[in-house]
Write a protein that holds these residues in place. Structure first.
Motif, PDB file in Angstrom:
ATOM      1  N   GLY A  34     -16.127 -42.771  11.627  1.00  0.00           N
ATOM      2  CA  GLY A  34     -16.130 -44.109  11.043  1.00  0.00           C
ATOM      3  C   GLY A  34     -17.502 -44.755  11.018  1.00  0.00           C
ATOM      4  N   ILE A  35     -18.542 -43.985  11.286  1.00  0.00           N
ATOM      5  CA  ILE A  35     -19.903 -44.528  11.287  1.00  0.00           C
ATOM      6  C   ILE A  35     -20.447 -44.597   9.865  1.00  0.00           C
ATOM      7  CG2 ILE A  35     -22.261 -44.117  12.099  1.00  0.00           C
ATOM      8  CD1 ILE A  35     -20.907 -42.725  14.575  1.00  0.00           C
ATOM      9  N   LEU A  36     -20.152 -43.567   9.076  1.00  0.00           N
ATOM     10  CA  LEU A  36     -20.554 -43.520   7.670  1.00  0.00           C
ATOM     11  C   LEU A  36     -19.306 -43.464   6.807  1.00  0.00           C
ATOM     12  CD1 LEU A  36     -23.359 -40.788   7.805  1.00  0.00           C
ATOM     13  CD2 LEU A  36     -23.673 -43.258   7.812  1.00  0.00           C
ATOM     14  N   ASN A  37     -19.442 -43.924   5.553  1.00  0.00           N
ATOM     15  CA  ASN A  37     -18.341 -43.762   4.611  1.00  0.00           C
ATOM     16  C   ASN A  37     -18.569 -42.471   3.828  1.00  0.00           C
ATOM     17  OD1 ASN A  37     -20.216 -44.318   2.566  1.00  0.00           O
ATOM     18  ND2 ASN A  37     -19.598 -46.452   2.389  1.00  0.00           N
ATOM     19  N   ASN A  38     -17.687 -42.156   2.919  1.00  0.00           N
ATOM     20  CA  ASN A  38     -17.778 -40.900   2.169  1.00  0.00           C
ATOM     21  C   ASN A  38     -19.018 -40.819   1.283  1.00  0.00           C
ATOM     22  OD1 ASN A  38     -15.471 -39.655   3.188  1.00  0.00           O
ATOM     23  ND2 ASN A  38     -14.156 -40.772   1.774  1.00  0.00           N
ATOM     24  N   GLU A  39     -19.618 -41.945   0.976  1.00  0.00           N
ATOM     25  CA  GLU A  39     -20.841 -41.952   0.179  1.00  0.00           C
ATOM     26  C   GLU A  39     -22.085 -41.759   1.046  1.00  0.00           C
ATOM     27  OE1 GLU A  39     -18.449 -44.589  -0.310  1.00  0.00           O
ATOM     28  OE2 GLU A  39     -17.595 -43.179  -1.759  1.00  0.00           O
ATOM     29  N   GLY A  40     -21.899 -41.747   2.364  1.00  0.00           N
ATOM     30  CA  GLY A  40     -23.021 -41.542   3.279  1.00  0.00           C
ATOM     31  C   GLY A  40     -23.736 -42.813   3.693  1.00  0.00           C
ATOM     32  N   THR A  41     -23.144 -43.967   3.417  1.00  0.00           N
ATOM     33  CA  THR A  41     -23.738 -45.220   3.861  1.00  0.00           C
ATOM     34  C   THR A  41     -23.004 -45.710   5.103  1.00  0.00           C
ATOM     35  OG1 THR A  41     -22.340 -46.495   2.352  1.00  0.00           O
ATOM     36  CG2 THR A  41     -24.524 -45.893   1.552  1.00  0.00           C
ATOM     37  N   TYR A  42     -23.715 -46.483   5.912  1.00  0.00           N
ATOM     38  CA  TYR A  42     -23.140 -46.969   7.168  1.00  0.00           C
ATOM     39  C   TYR A  42     -22.010 -47.951   6.919  1.00  0.00           C
ATOM     40  CZ  TYR A  42     -27.073 -44.827   9.534  1.00  0.00           C
ATOM     41  OH  TYR A  42     -27.975 -43.914  10.009  1.00  0.00           O
ATOM     42  N   THR A  43     -20.963 -47.846   7.733  1.00  0.00           N
ATOM     43  CA  THR A  43     -19.872 -48.814   7.658  1.00  0.00           C
ATOM     44  C   THR A  43     -20.318 -50.095   8.354  1.00  0.00           C
ATOM     45  OG1 THR A  43     -18.876 -47.941   9.681  1.00  0.00           O
ATOM     46  CG2 THR A  43     -18.082 -47.027   7.590  1.00  0.00           C
TER      47      THR A  43
END
Length: 54
Positions: A34-43
């Protein structure tokens, strides 16, 4: 998130890469955590990591 938490996450990522884990596998582990989303950006809870990573 404390500086110590950030250091531990960075160490975890580096340890995975040092063991021969592919970049995609490392990315998947951060998405699963849950640190990154599927696009690779931070949540949202981890947005401050983006500033640290630059």
């Amino acid at each position: 998130m404390s500086d110590k938490d950030i250091e531990l996450l960075i160490e975890l990522a580096n340890a995975k890469l040092d063991k021969g884990v592919s970049k995609q596998e490392a990315l998947d582990s951060f998405v699963n955590a849950g640190i990154l989303n599927n696009e690779g950006t931070y949540t949202e809870p981890y947005k401050e990591l983006e500033e640290m990573a630059l």
